[in-house]
Write a protein that holds these residues in place. Structure first.
Motif, short mmCIF file in Angstrom:
data_model
loop_
_atom_site.label_atom_id
_atom_site.label_comp_id
_atom_site.label_asym_id
_atom_site.label_seq_id
_atom_site.Cartn_x
_atom_site.Cartn_y
_atom_site.Cartn_z
N TRP A 138 46.22 37.00 27.52
CA TRP A 138 47.52 36.42 27.14
C TRP A 138 48.19 35.78 28.35
CZ3 TRP A 138 52.60 38.96 27.95
CH2 TRP A 138 53.65 38.24 27.38
N LEU A 139 48.14 36.45 29.49
CA LEU A 139 48.73 35.87 30.70
C LEU A 139 48.00 34.59 31.10
CD1 LEU A 139 49.34 39.02 32.93
CD2 LEU A 139 51.07 37.68 31.73
N GLY A 143 49.10 30.49 31.61
CA GLY A 143 49.04 29.87 32.92
C GLY A 143 49.43 30.78 34.06
N ILE A 144 49.33 32.09 33.85
CA ILE A 144 49.74 33.07 34.86
C ILE A 144 48.52 33.84 35.33
CG2 ILE A 144 51.16 35.10 35.31
CD1 ILE A 144 53.01 34.16 33.03
N GLU A 145 48.31 33.88 36.64
CA GLU A 145 47.20 34.64 37.19
C GLU A 145 47.37 36.12 36.87
OE1 GLU A 145 45.19 35.67 41.55
OE2 GLU A 145 46.68 34.06 41.37
N ALA A 146 46.32 36.72 36.34
CA ALA A 146 46.41 38.08 35.83
C ALA A 146 46.06 39.11 36.90
CB ALA A 146 45.49 38.23 34.62
N SER A 147 47.00 39.35 37.81
CA SER A 147 46.82 40.42 38.79
C SER A 147 46.96 41.77 38.08
CB SER A 147 47.87 40.31 39.90
OG SER A 147 49.16 40.57 39.38
N ASP A 148 46.55 42.83 38.75
CA ASP A 148 46.64 44.16 38.15
C ASP A 148 48.08 44.51 37.78
OD1 ASP A 148 43.92 44.46 38.45
OD2 ASP A 148 44.05 45.74 40.24
N PRO A 225 60.61 27.96 42.53
CA PRO A 225 59.36 27.27 42.85
C PRO A 225 58.12 28.05 42.42
CG PRO A 225 60.38 28.15 44.83
CD PRO A 225 61.35 28.37 43.72
N ARG A 226 57.08 27.30 42.09
CA ARG A 226 55.75 27.85 41.79
C ARG A 226 55.80 28.91 40.69
NH1 ARG A 226 56.64 27.45 46.97
NH2 ARG A 226 57.12 29.66 47.18
N ALA A 227 56.62 28.69 39.68
CA ALA A 227 56.74 29.65 38.58
C ALA A 227 56.99 28.90 37.28
CB ALA A 227 57.88 30.64 38.85
N GLY A 228 56.70 29.58 36.18
CA GLY A 228 56.92 29.01 34.86
C GLY A 228 57.97 29.79 34.09
N HIS A 229 57.83 29.81 32.77
CA HIS A 229 58.85 30.39 31.91
C HIS A 229 59.04 31.89 32.16
CE1 HIS A 229 61.42 30.56 28.37
NE2 HIS A 229 60.68 31.54 27.88
N MET A 230 57.97 32.58 32.50
CA MET A 230 58.07 34.03 32.76
C MET A 230 58.17 34.28 34.26
SD MET A 230 55.38 35.44 29.91
CE MET A 230 55.78 37.16 30.22
N MET A 231 59.14 33.63 34.88
CA MET A 231 59.25 33.60 36.34
C MET A 231 59.50 34.97 36.95
SD MET A 231 62.81 31.52 36.17
CE MET A 231 62.22 30.72 34.68
#
Length: 256
Positions: A138-139, A143-148, A225-231
């Protein structure tokens, strides 16, 4: 030197809650942060009434009058931005200012909610179950990198409410922000000179449909900066620095 008053901040989550998962108080030690669950979410996930946006705002209005300890700044994310605007119109004496984090202004902002509201119950239940079962996917799709850490937060966000709550709220977003008086509500709030700050992510703000007359009356437009909707999930420290700068300095540039 006189100490500055400690701000009070009410966080209003969006279609998926809550906004407590990233521990905002940890990043905002000089702010009194409250993040109550809306009806149908978190500790109130079994509630099946009061889910319409005006009802959610009315519940928060009672909270500000009876439990918050005084007037507060209100931060609303996404759908929560619309609820925050309704709240400011209901109890202007309890709302010191608004921070709209890519909050809904028009139906153009309701692309995901519109899709959810149109789905058959069984189809949405299956889609939401797939999201819950694969939070990393989902992440990545968002477009969000899925870190732990982000995957753990995503799992908490998705488990916070049943799929039925999300679909009912989605329908209310269409009903509320699509009504002619919603922008009238926004106009009334701004006519009272309620401070309004707009916060967007660098990667998503271009798609945010803020009317020109709202932009012209906002105190500041702040871009993370460097973020989207779920900043706040992507970079909570930077997000909270922006919020802190708004609350203390009225200028988010010192927080970016």
């Amino acid at each position: 030197m006189t100490a500055r008053a400690r701000p009070r901040l009410l966080l209003v989550h969006g279609l998926l809650g809550s906004l407590s998962y990233f521990e905002p108080q940890r990043y905002l030690p000089g702010v009194d942060v409250v993040a109550p669950d809306l009806a149908g979410y978190g500790r109130r996930r079994s509630d099946d009434t009061g889910l319409a946006l005006p009802d959610q705002a009315a519940t928060l209005a009672r909270f500000l009058r009876d439990d918050a300890g005084g007037p507060a700044w209100v931060l609303g994310h996404s759908v929560g931005g619309a609820i925050a605007m309704l709240l400011a119109d209901m109890v202007p004496d309890r709302v010191l200012g608004l921070i709209s984090v890519e909050g809904n202004f028009t139906l153009k902002d309701a692309f995901w909610t519109g899709r959810i509201a149109a789905l058959a119950d069984a189809d949405w239940a299956a889609e939401y179950g797939a999201m819950e079962g694969a939070p990393a996917a989902w992440l990545e799709k968002s477009g969000i990198e899925a870190s732990d850490e982000r995957v753990a937060w995503a799992r908490e966000i998705l488990a916070n409410q049943p799929y039925t709550t999300v679909q009912k709220m989605a329908q209310s977003v269409l009903d509320t922000t699509g009504a002619p008086d919603y922008l009238g509500c926004v106009g009334r709030v701004l006519a009272r000179a309620t401070p309004l700050y707009l916060v967007g992510g660098e990667q998503s703000a271009a798609g945010w449909d803020v009317p020109d007359w709202v932009l012209s009356q906002a105190r500041r437009v702040c871009v993370q900066p460097r973020a989207g909707h779920m900043m706040m999930l992507e970079d909570p420290a930077t997000f909270c620095r922006i919020v802190e700068a708004i609350l203390y300095d009225g200028d988010c540039r010192s927080g970016a």
